[in-house]
Scaffold this active site. Structure first.
Site, mmCIF file in Angstrom:
data_model
loop_
_atom_site.group_PDB
_atom_site.id
_atom_site.type_symbol
_atom_site.label_atom_id
_atom_site.label_comp_id
_atom_site.label_asym_id
_atom_site.label_seq_id
_atom_site.Cartn_x
_atom_site.Cartn_y
_atom_site.Cartn_z
ATOM 1 N N SER B 379 4.662 -114.757 -24.135
ATOM 2 C CA SER B 379 5.688 -115.343 -24.953
ATOM 3 C C SER B 379 7.034 -114.988 -24.257
ATOM 4 O O SER B 379 6.904 -113.815 -24.216
ATOM 5 C CB SER B 379 5.412 -114.922 -26.246
ATOM 6 O OG SER B 379 6.360 -115.021 -27.069
ATOM 7 N N ARG B 380 7.468 -115.637 -23.832
ATOM 8 C CA ARG B 380 8.816 -115.307 -23.074
ATOM 9 C C ARG B 380 10.173 -114.597 -23.990
ATOM 10 O O ARG B 380 10.870 -114.035 -23.514
ATOM 11 C CB ARG B 380 9.468 -116.573 -22.281
ATOM 12 C CG ARG B 380 8.799 -117.063 -21.052
ATOM 13 C CD ARG B 380 9.026 -118.095 -20.454
ATOM 14 N NE ARG B 380 7.989 -118.744 -19.893
ATOM 15 C CZ ARG B 380 7.757 -120.017 -19.399
ATOM 16 N NH1 ARG B 380 9.021 -120.900 -19.743
ATOM 17 N NH2 ARG B 380 6.882 -120.545 -18.654
#
Lengths: 134, 523
Positions: B379-380
């Site tokens: 998850s950036r």
């Protein structure tokens, strides 16, 4: 392929602004020569059919049709549509008339990519749709 | 100014402005496979809605019987006319039919009254509960919000799934892709995320939109029933474009979903939207494009297939306070073939989204569910969208799982390993068990924090691996019954204070004392 040849034939006869078109016989002769040279002579009947379709579409595009419910409504419809015809630049003489009793009353003018619908049927349908969608 | 006010102003103007005399029309010259070729309509614009005139020559009563208006959507502007997709039954379109230009781009109804409803890709109700009374119309195609109106994603969106909330956290306004083969539980994870929103306070609970694209009607009916039974349908909207729907509607459905969502975002609310799935939408768009004779590219997809998904997913956003503060969180789903994530559509969507969750068939078959491969999922937005409590406990498991994955291959030589390595493997195996979760049973944040804290502090060390899930569940129930106040404190503050840690320690001691039968290995 035949569509492209039919369009070329059409343009050759019709001419372009500043350049007169060829006579039909000369245009056909020229295109037959090209087809024979290229070994595509069999395309000729299909080109003829495509040209007929092209003509049909062109007529449909340029014709202006006034539809009324009864024959006796024609005069009043023409008079009512006078302003619209003037706005579209159409002479009353070029107008074709059709009878369609499903219109119930009123009139409908269609042609040159425009539709002006003053028929009772469309008004009633509009009311019905608004009532049923509410 | 919100969109409903703008709509009201436009309606007022429409009623005051003089009606233009005449409509631009064209004629149908060819029709087939949901696509129609129209001669004329020289003033049509892209994405304009067309109206097919079915009643010509028909009696009034026959015209009234036709099943609603038949619409088309302009997709190609050509020299002599236009090509359009038919938004309905193709068989109703005949050659020579008059087609009217409406001068409007496609709009769908939205508003509070859509909550709890199932609608078609055109926004029409299909659940038999009647028409909408006063909806706000929203444009299906709208430009995504610009940089100035946005702000960073910092508020977490709790999915109720431990593996996600702890390791691959999702923030409100983020786009997180769920990718995996068929039957790996992608839809289940997304539906669990919707179900978990029930645990959110009403004021901050996101409106959930589930867009079913090319799915079986039975599956959508089952999901609707599941949401209804869990009481989640009241804050949800389902947009359904089933496999039997024309390709044009399957292509439109995600845009309809996001248009409905934008109404709520403009009102300052949070929205969670699930696109299930975008690979089917891509296939529908490919079908339409080929019928429209657009040049095919890789895998026969048209050249603008990337733009199709990027313009859709860019509409997910978190708005700044000045712009209302609403958000749209998008959870697109992509189905892969034989685990191949290097396909055209998967790589496109991976590059557009802010993170991916890989669901793996092997894990699913091993009984690890949700079958998320936490090693390669990312998850950036990361910990920026985690509560302090979760951030505090999740750091430990990331490291532990990474070490476990390194050592996992040596598990079969367990007897020859040194004590430290063996301990790490055992601890990792238990952590994997703690992260397992049954479908349809999302857990609230405070319980997740407590369970992971317990795992970090080795509560389950003396529990046989195959019993960890049972003991963990029992521990959470024990906390619920005896330490509810402490759980409420974590929920309220979003932090795991020293006092809460002390109480958790005590709770673990009490639990061990009360349930010694679980800790068989210690004996």
């Amino acid at each position: 392929m035949e569509h492209a040849y039919a369009q070329a034939l059409w343009k050759a006869v019709e001419g372009t602004p500043g350049r007169a078109g060829m006579k039909p016989a000369a245009a056909v002769k020229a295109i037959v020569e090209v087809l024979t040279r290229e070994g595509r002579g069999a395309l000729l009947p299909r080109i003829a059919r495509s040209l007929a379709r092209l003509a049909e579409r062109e007529h449909a595009r340029n014709d202006m049709v006034l539809t009324v419910a009864r024959e006796k409504d024609e005069r009043s419809a023409k008079s009512a549509a006078k302003k619209n015809l003037a706005a579209l630049g159409i002479d009353e003489g070029d107008l074709k008339t059709q009878i369609d009793d499903s219109l119930i009353g009123g009139w409908r003018l269609e042609g040159k990519g425009v539709l002006i619908d003053h028929s009772h049927k469309s008004a009633l349908l509009g009311i019905y749709q608004r009532a049923t969608n509410a | 100014m919100d969109s409903s006010t703008v709509q009201k102003i436009l309606k007022e103007i429409e009623s005051v402005a003089p009606q233009r005399e005449g409509q631009h029309v064209g004629k149908v010259v060819a029709v087939g496979d949901g696509v129609v070729s129209i001669d004329g309509l020289t003033k049509a614009v892209m994405s304009e809605v067309l109206h097919f005139e079915e009643g010509r020559g028909k009696k009034l009563e026959d015209s009234m019987e036709s099943e609603g208006q038949l619409l088309g959507l302009v997709l190609n502007l050509e020299e002599d006319g236009v090509r359009a997709a038919i938004l309905g039954d193709t068989e109703r379109v005949k050659e020579g039919m008059t087609v009217k230009s409406t001068g409007k781009v496609l709009e769908v109804p939205s508003g509070e009254e859509l909550l709890g409803r199932v609608v078609s890709a055109l926004g029409e109700p299909i659940d038999g509960k009647g028409p909408f009374k006063n909806p706000t119309m929203m444009p299906v195609e709208r430009e995504a919000k610009g940089v100035i109106e946005r702000k960073s994603v910092t508020v977490p969106l709790q999915t109720g799934i431990k593996a996600i909330d702890a390791l691959i956290s999702i923030g409100r306004g983020q786009r997180e892709l769920f990718i995996g083969d068929r039957g790996t539980g992608k839809t289940t994870v997304a539906i669990d995320a919707i179900l978990n929103q029930k645990n959110e306070p009403k004021a901050t609970r996101p409106v959930c939109i589930y867009v079913a694209i090319g799915q079986k009607e039975s599956k959508t009916a089952r999901i609707t029933q599941q949401l209804r039974e869990a009481g989640a349908l009241e804050y949800s909207i389902i947009v359904d474009a089933p496999a039997s729907a024309p390709a044009a509607l399957q292509y439109l459905a995600p845009f309809t979903g996001v248009a409905i969502g934008e109404y709520f975002m403009d009102q300052g609310k949070d929205v969670l939207i699930v696109y299930d799935d975008l690979s089917k939408q891509a296939v529908a768009y490919r079908e339409i494009s080929l019928l429209l004779r657009r040049p095919p590219g890789r895998e026969a997809y048209p050249g603008d297939i990337f733009y199709l998904h990027s313009r859709l997913l860019e509409r997910a956003a978190r708005l700044s306070e000045e712009a209302g503060g609403g958000s749209i969180t998008a959870l697109p789903i992509i189905e892969t073939q034989e685990g191949d994530v290097s396909g055209y559509i998967p790589t496109n969507v991976i590059s557009i989204t802010d993170g991916q969750m890989f669901l793996i068939t092997d894990l699913f078959n091993k009984g690890i569910r949700p079958a998320i491969d936490v090693g390669i999922s990312v998850s950036r937005v990361g910990s920026a969208a985690q509560t302090k409590a979760m951030k505090g406990v999740a750091g430990g498991i990331k490291l532990e799982l990474a070490q476990f994955r390194e050592l996992e291959a040596f598990m079969q030589f367990a007897s020859d390993l040194d004590k430290e390595t063996a301990d790490r493997i055992e601890s990792g195996r238990r952590m994997v068990e703690v992260l397992k979760q049954k479908n349809g049973e999302p857990i609230s944040l405070e319980k997740q924090v407590a369970a992971i804290y317990a795992a970090n502090t080795k509560l389950f060390r003396d529990v046989p691996v195959n019993q960890v899930t049972v003991v963990e569940k029992a521990f959470v129930e024990f906390l619920d019954a005896n330490f509810a106040q402490m759980l409420a404190g974590i929920k309220k503050s979003g932090q795991l204070s020293d006092d809460a840690k002390k109480e958790l320690g005590k709770a673990m001691e009490d639990f061990r004392a009360a349930h010694s039968e679980y800790f068989a290995l210690a004996k």
